[in-house]
Design a protein around this motif. Structure first.
Motif, PDB file in Angstrom:
ATOM      1  N   THR A  34       0.840  -1.201   0.000  1.00  0.00           N
ATOM      2  CA  THR A  34       0.000   0.000   0.000  1.00  0.00           C
ATOM      3  C   THR A  34       0.873   1.249   0.000  1.00  0.00           C
ATOM      4  N   ASN A  35       0.233   2.388  -0.217  1.00  0.00           N
ATOM      5  CA  ASN A  35       0.952   3.662  -0.118  1.00  0.00           C
ATOM      6  C   ASN A  35       1.534   3.846   1.283  1.00  0.00           C
ATOM      7  N   VAL A  36       0.807   3.385   2.282  1.00  0.00           N
ATOM      8  CA  VAL A  36       1.259   3.531   3.664  1.00  0.00           C
ATOM      9  C   VAL A  36       2.540   2.718   3.895  1.00  0.00           C
ATOM     10  N   VAL A  37       2.575   1.499   3.373  1.00  0.00           N
ATOM     11  CA  VAL A  37       3.765   0.646   3.516  1.00  0.00           C
ATOM     12  C   VAL A  37       4.966   1.325   2.859  1.00  0.00           C
ATOM     13  N   LEU A  38       4.782   1.802   1.634  1.00  0.00           N
ATOM     14  CA  LEU A  38       5.889   2.461   0.934  1.00  0.00           C
ATOM     15  C   LEU A  38       6.260   3.779   1.605  1.00  0.00           C
ATOM     16  N   ALA A  39       5.274   4.507   2.112  1.00  0.00           N
ATOM     17  CA  ALA A  39       5.547   5.776   2.786  1.00  0.00           C
ATOM     18  C   ALA A  39       6.440   5.570   3.998  1.00  0.00           C
ATOM     19  N   GLU A  40       6.162   4.526   4.764  1.00  0.00           N
ATOM     20  CA  GLU A  40       6.998   4.236   5.933  1.00  0.00           C
ATOM     21  C   GLU A  40       8.420   3.886   5.509  1.00  0.00           C
ATOM     22  N   ARG A  41       8.551   3.097   4.449  1.00  0.00           N
ATOM     23  CA  ARG A  41       9.877   2.691   3.979  1.00  0.00           C
ATOM     24  C   ARG A  41      10.649   3.855   3.364  1.00  0.00           C
ATOM     25  N   PHE A  42       9.951   4.706   2.604  1.00  0.00           N
ATOM     26  CA  PHE A  42      10.595   5.845   1.950  1.00  0.00           C
ATOM     27  C   PHE A  42      10.764   7.042   2.883  1.00  0.00           C
ATOM     28  N   GLU A  43      10.096   6.995   4.047  1.00  0.00           N
ATOM     29  CA  GLU A  43      10.048   8.111   4.993  1.00  0.00           C
ATOM     30  C   GLU A  43       9.398   9.334   4.348  1.00  0.00           C
ATOM     31  N   LEU A  44       8.268   9.090   3.702  1.00  0.00           N
ATOM     32  CA  LEU A  44       7.458  10.123   3.058  1.00  0.00           C
ATOM     33  C   LEU A  44       6.022   9.991   3.544  1.00  0.00           C
ATOM     34  N   ARG A  48       2.478  11.630  -0.894  1.00  0.00           N
ATOM     35  CA  ARG A  48       3.655  11.791  -1.772  1.00  0.00           C
ATOM     36  C   ARG A  48       3.927  10.499  -2.538  1.00  0.00           C
ATOM     37  N   VAL A  49       3.755   9.358  -1.888  1.00  0.00           N
ATOM     38  CA  VAL A  49       3.931   8.068  -2.568  1.00  0.00           C
ATOM     39  C   VAL A  49       2.909   7.936  -3.699  1.00  0.00           C
ATOM     40  N   SER A  50       1.679   8.359  -3.443  1.00  0.00           N
ATOM     41  CA  SER A  50       0.653   8.315  -4.474  1.00  0.00           C
ATOM     42  C   SER A  50       1.076   9.153  -5.679  1.00  0.00           C
ATOM     43  N   CYS A  51       1.639  10.320  -5.437  1.00  0.00           N
ATOM     44  CA  CYS A  51       2.125  11.178  -6.529  1.00  0.00           C
ATOM     45  C   CYS A  51       3.237  10.491  -7.315  1.00  0.00           C
ATOM     46  N   ILE A  52       4.132   9.806  -6.627  1.00  0.00           N
ATOM     47  CA  ILE A  52       5.222   9.095  -7.292  1.00  0.00           C
ATOM     48  C   ILE A  52       4.674   7.985  -8.179  1.00  0.00           C
ATOM     49  N   ILE A  53       3.759   7.203  -7.644  1.00  0.00           N
ATOM     50  CA  ILE A  53       3.184   6.089  -8.409  1.00  0.00           C
ATOM     51  C   ILE A  53       2.421   6.599  -9.616  1.00  0.00           C
ATOM     52  N   ARG A  54       1.669   7.667  -9.434  1.00  0.00           N
ATOM     53  CA  ARG A  54       0.868   8.221 -10.520  1.00  0.00           C
ATOM     54  C   ARG A  54       1.728   8.905 -11.578  1.00  0.00           C
ATOM     55  N   SER A  55       2.711   9.696 -11.154  1.00  0.00           N
ATOM     56  CA  SER A  55       3.525  10.448 -12.115  1.00  0.00           C
ATOM     57  C   SER A  55       4.565   9.569 -12.798  1.00  0.00           C
ATOM     58  N   GLY A  56       5.014   8.527 -12.105  1.00  0.00           N
ATOM     59  CA  GLY A  56       6.027   7.646 -12.685  1.00  0.00           C
ATOM     60  C   GLY A  56       7.429   8.214 -12.618  1.00  0.00           C
ATOM     61  N   GLU A  57       7.658   9.167 -11.733  1.00  0.00           N
ATOM     62  CA  GLU A  57       8.979   9.760 -11.544  1.00  0.00           C
ATOM     63  C   GLU A  57       9.301   9.836 -10.063  1.00  0.00           C
ATOM     64  N   CYS A  58      10.552   9.541  -9.722  1.00  0.00           N
ATOM     65  CA  CYS A  58      10.986   9.675  -8.338  1.00  0.00           C
ATOM     66  C   CYS A  58      12.513   9.643  -8.289  1.00  0.00           C
ATOM     67  N   PRO A  59      13.102  10.035  -7.161  1.00  0.00           N
ATOM     68  CA  PRO A  59      14.545   9.954  -7.018  1.00  0.00           C
ATOM     69  C   PRO A  59      15.040   8.504  -7.116  1.00  0.00           C
ATOM     70  N   GLN A  60      16.279   8.347  -7.521  1.00  0.00           N
ATOM     71  CA  GLN A  60      16.871   7.026  -7.740  1.00  0.00           C
ATOM     72  C   GLN A  60      16.802   6.143  -6.498  1.00  0.00           C
ATOM     73  N   LYS A  61      16.935   6.735  -5.307  1.00  0.00           N
ATOM     74  CA  LYS A  61      16.933   5.910  -4.085  1.00  0.00           C
ATOM     75  C   LYS A  61      15.614   5.145  -3.923  1.00  0.00           C
ATOM     76  N   TYR A  62      14.484   5.743  -4.343  1.00  0.00           N
ATOM     77  CA  TYR A  62      13.200   5.054  -4.236  1.00  0.00           C
ATOM     78  C   TYR A  62      13.056   3.987  -5.319  1.00  0.00           C
ATOM     79  N   ILE A  63      13.593   4.256  -6.486  1.00  0.00           N
ATOM     80  CA  ILE A  63      13.589   3.248  -7.549  1.00  0.00           C
ATOM     81  C   ILE A  63      14.374   2.023  -7.103  1.00  0.00           C
ATOM     82  N   ASP A  64      15.532   2.246  -6.484  1.00  0.00           N
ATOM     83  CA  ASP A  64      16.355   1.140  -5.992  1.00  0.00           C
ATOM     84  C   ASP A  64      15.602   0.304  -4.963  1.00  0.00           C
ATOM     85  N   ILE A  65      14.870   0.959  -4.077  1.00  0.00           N
ATOM     86  CA  ILE A  65      14.091   0.241  -3.054  1.00  0.00           C
ATOM     87  C   ILE A  65      12.988  -0.583  -3.711  1.00  0.00           C
TER      88      ILE A  65
END
Length: 92
Positions: A34-44, A48-65
């Motif tokens: 869920t967004n909540v699970v990823l938010a806790e892991r990304f510390e966001l 914000r996680v929803s925006c990342i998933i929808r836009s398809g863009e994020c910093p490399q550190k989140y892509i690596d995770i």
């Protein structure tokens, strides 16, 4: 019910016609992420996680995770966004 005549034939439905953000959401749902699970892991925030998933863009550190820890398939991973540097530290 959708009426379909020779004049109103719809385009064939293929995975190429499905936007990537829908594929990311479907993958997340299938894997119980869920967004909540990823938010806790990304510390966001979940928003914000929803925006990342929808836009398809994020910093490399989140892509690596997403790739290394959650094993998200390469073809639906977000692309790298330009990262904005934080505030500069004053040197006395």
């Amino acid at each position: 019910m959708i009426n379909q005549t020779k004049d109103s034939a719809q385009a064939p439905f293929t995975t190429e016609s499905i936007p990537d953000h829908f594929l990311r959401r479907a993958w997340m749902e299938k894997n119980g992420i869920t967004n909540v699970v990823l938010a806790e892991r990304f510390e966001l925030t979940p928003s914000r996680v929803s925006c990342i998933i929808r836009s398809g863009e994020c910093p490399q550190k989140y892509i690596d995770i997403l790739r290394d820890e959650y094993e998200m398939p390469e073809e639906i991973l977000p692309v790298r966004s330009s990262e904005k540097p934080g505030p500069k530290r004053k040197i006395d």
